[in-house]
Design a protein around this motif. Sequence first.
Motif, PDB file in Angstrom:
ATOM      1  N   CYS A  29      67.177  18.239 -51.756  1.00  0.00           N
ATOM      2  CA  CYS A  29      68.222  19.085 -51.448  1.00  0.00           C
ATOM      3  C   CYS A  29      69.021  19.531 -52.628  1.00  0.00           C
ATOM      4  O   CYS A  29      69.329  20.562 -52.979  1.00  0.00           O
ATOM      5  N   PHE A  30      69.354  18.409 -53.582  1.00  0.00           N
ATOM      6  CA  PHE A  30      69.883  18.628 -54.604  1.00  0.00           C
ATOM      7  C   PHE A  30      69.248  19.625 -55.743  1.00  0.00           C
ATOM      8  O   PHE A  30      69.862  20.538 -56.232  1.00  0.00           O
ATOM      9  N   ILE A  55      67.742  13.821 -49.808  1.00  0.00           N
ATOM     10  CA  ILE A  55      68.820  14.100 -50.440  1.00  0.00           C
ATOM     11  C   ILE A  55      68.471  14.762 -51.668  1.00  0.00           C
ATOM     12  O   ILE A  55      69.191  15.766 -52.509  1.00  0.00           O
ATOM     13  N   SER A  56      67.588  14.026 -52.526  1.00  0.00           N
ATOM     14  CA  SER A  56      67.358  14.611 -53.937  1.00  0.00           C
ATOM     15  C   SER A  56      66.629  15.837 -53.851  1.00  0.00           C
ATOM     16  O   SER A  56      66.840  16.664 -54.666  1.00  0.00           O
ATOM     17  N   ALA A 106      74.574  17.626 -51.059  1.00  0.00           N
ATOM     18  CA  ALA A 106      73.402  17.832 -52.056  1.00  0.00           C
ATOM     19  C   ALA A 106      73.083  19.135 -52.553  1.00  0.00           C
ATOM     20  O   ALA A 106      72.902  19.474 -53.635  1.00  0.00           O
ATOM     21  N   GLY A 152      74.780  14.478 -46.029  1.00  0.00           N
ATOM     22  CA  GLY A 152      74.332  14.434 -47.315  1.00  0.00           C
ATOM     23  C   GLY A 152      73.335  15.689 -47.929  1.00  0.00           C
ATOM     24  O   GLY A 152      73.508  15.908 -49.075  1.00  0.00           O
ATOM     25  N   ALA A 153      72.484  16.247 -47.046  1.00  0.00           N
ATOM     26  CA  ALA A 153      71.565  17.371 -47.357  1.00  0.00           C
ATOM     27  C   ALA A 153      72.659  18.583 -47.668  1.00  0.00           C
ATOM     28  O   ALA A 153      72.266  19.019 -48.922  1.00  0.00           O
ATOM     29  N   THR A 194      60.437  17.322 -49.429  1.00  0.00           N
ATOM     30  CA  THR A 194      61.218  16.937 -48.395  1.00  0.00           C
ATOM     31  C   THR A 194      60.608  16.953 -47.073  1.00  0.00           C
ATOM     32  O   THR A 194      59.656  17.374 -47.012  1.00  0.00           O
ATOM     33  N   ALA A 218      76.368  20.312 -54.320  1.00  0.00           N
ATOM     34  CA  ALA A 218      76.294  19.719 -55.736  1.00  0.00           C
ATOM     35  C   ALA A 218      75.449  20.233 -56.720  1.00  0.00           C
ATOM     36  O   ALA A 218      75.821  20.645 -57.891  1.00  0.00           O
ATOM     37  N   GLY A 219      74.251  20.369 -56.134  1.00  0.00           N
ATOM     38  CA  GLY A 219      73.152  20.852 -57.191  1.00  0.00           C
ATOM     39  C   GLY A 219      73.542  22.512 -57.657  1.00  0.00           C
ATOM     40  O   GLY A 219      73.511  22.507 -58.883  1.00  0.00           O
TER      41      GLY A 219
END
Length: 114
Positions: free
Chosen positions: A46-47, A43-44, A101, A97-98, A74, A104-105
Motif C-alpha cells: 500500500c505504501f 502495508i508495504s 500507508a 495500516g493500509a 498484496t 504516507a507513500g
Amino acid sequence: MDLDVDRPALLAVAAGGVLGAVTRYGVSAAWPGTPWATWVVNISGCFLIGVLYTVIDRRLPRLFLGTGVLGGYTTFSTATAQVSEAGLGYLAATLVGALLAVWAGSALATAVRR
C-alpha cells in the motif's frame, strides 16, 4: 472469436503479477507461520501504491507496476482469511495500516517531487 484485447496491457499486468506473487511468496517463506508476514506485505504494498500513483502518470508502467506487481504482491483475501486466527485487532491493523500507508507513500512522493 475475435476479442478486443489490449495485448501490451495484458502482458504488462501478467508479467507484473508474476513478479509480485513471487515476491510475496518469498516474504511469506522467509517469515512462515505468522499472519504478520501478510500484514507486512499488504502495508508495504500500500505504501508503494501511494508512491506509484503519485509519481507515475503513464498508463503502461502503471499497469505493470500497480495492477501487476503490486496487485500480485498484496493479498487482502489472505489477510481476511487470517482474521479468524489473528483476531479483530489484526483486521483493524490491516485496514488502518493500509490506508495510512497509501497516504504516507503519496505524501512522501509529493514532498520529494517538489
